[in-house]
Design a protein around this motif. Sequence first.
Motif, PDB file in Angstrom:
ATOM      1  N   LEU B 181       0.745  -1.213   0.065  1.00 23.74           N
ATOM      2  CA  LEU B 181       0.232   0.067   0.109  1.00 23.74           C
ATOM      3  C   LEU B 181       0.939   1.252  -0.062  1.00 23.74           C
ATOM      4  O   LEU B 181       0.530   2.146  -0.781  1.00 23.74           O
ATOM      5  N   ILE B 182       1.764   1.409   0.783  1.00 18.82           N
ATOM      6  CA  ILE B 182       2.730   2.562   0.937  1.00 18.82           C
ATOM      7  C   ILE B 182       4.244   2.165   1.069  1.00 18.82           C
ATOM      8  O   ILE B 182       4.968   2.348   1.849  1.00 18.82           O
ATOM      9  N   GLU B 204       5.768   3.443   6.870  1.00 12.99           N
ATOM     10  CA  GLU B 204       5.238   3.091   7.936  1.00 12.99           C
ATOM     11  C   GLU B 204       6.183   3.378   9.068  1.00 12.99           C
ATOM     12  O   GLU B 204       6.074   3.803  10.173  1.00 12.99           O
ATOM     13  N   LEU B 207       5.575   6.948   9.344  1.00 12.34           N
ATOM     14  CA  LEU B 207       4.253   7.405   9.653  1.00 12.34           C
ATOM     15  C   LEU B 207       4.028   7.021  11.091  1.00 12.34           C
ATOM     16  O   LEU B 207       3.116   7.509  11.721  1.00 12.34           O
ATOM     17  N   ASN B 210       3.567   9.387  13.819  1.00 15.03           N
ATOM     18  CA  ASN B 210       2.052  10.285  14.305  1.00 15.03           C
ATOM     19  C   ASN B 210       1.519   9.434  15.087  1.00 15.03           C
ATOM     20  O   ASN B 210       1.078   8.109  14.797  1.00 15.03           O
ATOM     21  N   TYR B 213      -1.874   7.284  13.958  1.00 16.32           N
ATOM     22  CA  TYR B 213      -1.601   6.517  13.285  1.00 16.32           C
ATOM     23  C   TYR B 213      -1.671   4.922  13.756  1.00 16.32           C
ATOM     24  O   TYR B 213      -1.070   4.827  14.859  1.00 16.32           O
ATOM     25  N   GLY B 214      -2.308   4.149  13.186  1.00 18.24           N
ATOM     26  CA  GLY B 214      -2.593   2.684  13.814  1.00 18.24           C
ATOM     27  C   GLY B 214      -1.230   1.795  13.315  1.00 18.24           C
ATOM     28  O   GLY B 214      -1.245   1.328  12.051  1.00 18.24           O
ATOM     29  N   THR B 217       1.068  -2.189   9.745  1.00 12.90           N
ATOM     30  CA  THR B 217       0.404  -3.403   9.183  1.00 12.90           C
ATOM     31  C   THR B 217       1.271  -3.953   7.823  1.00 12.90           C
ATOM     32  O   THR B 217       0.909  -4.899   7.448  1.00 12.90           O
TER      33      THR B 217
END
Lengths: 161, 548
Positions: B181-182, B204, B207, B210, B213-214, B217
């Motif tokens: 995804l990223i 991630e 990321l 933050n 942010y969960g 994954t």
Amino acid sequence: MNNSAQSNLFLASRWRRLLATGIDAVLVPAITIFLVMVFDVVEQAEDFTDQWWALHVLVLAIGTYLLLNGYTLWQSGQTLGKKILGIAIVTQQQKPDGEYALLPAPFWKLIAIRALFFPLLFVGIVPFLVWVPILILISIVGKQRRCLHDYASGTVVVKLN
Amino acid sequence: MVGHNPKRTGVATQRAIAQLSRYWLLVMCFASGAVLAECKNTPADTDLTTFYSNSWGIDHHNTRYQPVSTVNAGNAANLELKWVYGLSNETPRSFPLVTKDTIFLGDSNHGLVALERETGCERWVFEHKGLISSAIIPGTIRRGDAKEQPILIFTDRFAGIYAVDAITGNLVWHITVEDHLIPQYSGTPLVTDDTVFVPVSSMEVTLAANPFYGCCTSSGGMAAFDINTGEKKWYLPTIKEEAKITGSHFLGFVDEWGPSGAPVWGSPSYDSKRNRLFFGTGQNYSHPTTDTSDAIFAVDATSGEVQWVRQFTENDAFTAACAMSLNHPNCAKPTGPDVDFGAPTVIARALNGTDVLLAGQKSGDVHAMNPDTGEVLWSKKLGRGGIIGGVHFGLAVNETIGTVFVPINDRAAMNYPSPGTPAPGLYALDIESGEQQWHFSRESRCDDEECMYGLSSAITATNDIVITASMDGYLEVMSADDGKLLWSHDTWRTYDSVNGKDVEGGSIDSQGPMVADDLVMVSSGYRWISNQRGGNAFLVFQVVTPDE
């Protein structure tokens, strides 16, 4: 009454103004963050596959600002913080006889000009941009106790009681 | 008699200085104009018959050894600056590709530039507004009976992989890894005849800073694409399990996920004899941790099937959140030491003729493995390690003397604890046994944080020398036999550039120096982590013979 005398009579004190700004500066981001969490705007990897998340956060922040302050700004030229502290934003206009009159601030000016300075107060959390909020607020030490956003929108802040 | 009037004299002096300044400005304008004018008639055509490297590691084994070079211990002292190209960013991450008459270089926020090797003038530019993060790799497109099309491949750190026509500079294809995804494209792809292998890390890791942010994954991975069509051949995630919710924070509003991480930061090495790819992984981002993080993978190059995995550090979970605060909700607890294999693996031939797979880790360790089985032959701890190494970007080997050269950084960064005594410098080890042959340690030039003198960037070897580049901006040449310093250039200065830009050198990091024929080149400036000094200099040095 000359301008200086008028200021001394009606102008909101500096500490009330700063406290009101402080209340707004806590409430607006706090509720924005709450909404960001509720709506999962920046919680999942999918949110970062493009840049739309930034727009979502911006829309929520603007929405929160208007939700909290829109009605009171429209009615009485007050944000929530200013309402709590009993102060209000008015425009300062010079009459033909040279005297100054304090009139309700037009709503569009409060939103389209004055409110734009509000998010700039937060860029100070970036160390090398700490001068930005200082620049905006520093002129409150002047006789008229006007910040940069007051000069930009032609407003002063007065106490109501 | 005219008396002396100091005031009037002062005014006259000021006027004279002002006048001189104007003349000087005029001269400078003409001079820079002349420099740019010299480049005006630079031909766009390039000689593509010889490439001095075919991968990030100069060869598919990632030896970082340049066989086509005349720079050696006898003439390194005669290296002189030939020309300087002004880059458009202060954190250059690209590694040049050299031909007989051209140097191809990625310049973030400007594009892929083809520079005339003799002068540094631009032949052509493939304009690209993004972070070019890789070496420039040559490849060939073969479509049926059509004429072969030479291409150049590079990655944009966030936007994917690009192939550009090597003759015209026009875009041929652009691909992204859709299985992730990223994705973050940090490592340089590796190109074989018909396949482009793309290492995949993840956004991630940052990321997670933050707190809303969960985390996390995603899994790192390796992707293979058809060079002719850009179509995917296979994709291998380094973590097979799907991430599941493992907890939450902020009153249950933000979910926490795992397992995740094990990104592939570096370029793979390719063993044509075994048809295998080798690459290292980074740490996990969240718990539960996996047995594929901080590990070396051996993978069948055709199918993407895993042959073996050797993990060197267990239970290492870390994200950028931990560098902000160990109490950050997205900092995994227990928190790991963040000791990735960021540096690409190296397939080296020992003097006894056996193949050895070498891997340098951010922990400051170097490991040698049997490439067939993953069995550990030896491990050696050379530095205290840390989140930017230990070994950070890459090793080099000289197979003719059976030596692996290991740059150690050992710099603390981002306020993350780095216990132990730092031991930055260059280490030479015997490939077969891991026995230390010599060690070169540098002195710090000052006490400021930017003066940290470790070797983070990858290094390069050729003939009987090793070329290193330091965090405090020195490009240095050492004897491969005993580590004696033969030549040094301090890049913390301003330079005149061939393209008229104001140019400053800075910290040297990331891809490190390149050597080809009698040239040595390096990008100076790297404002990426902590207080490293930025800069925008691409420097080309040449060995000058005494009678020249």
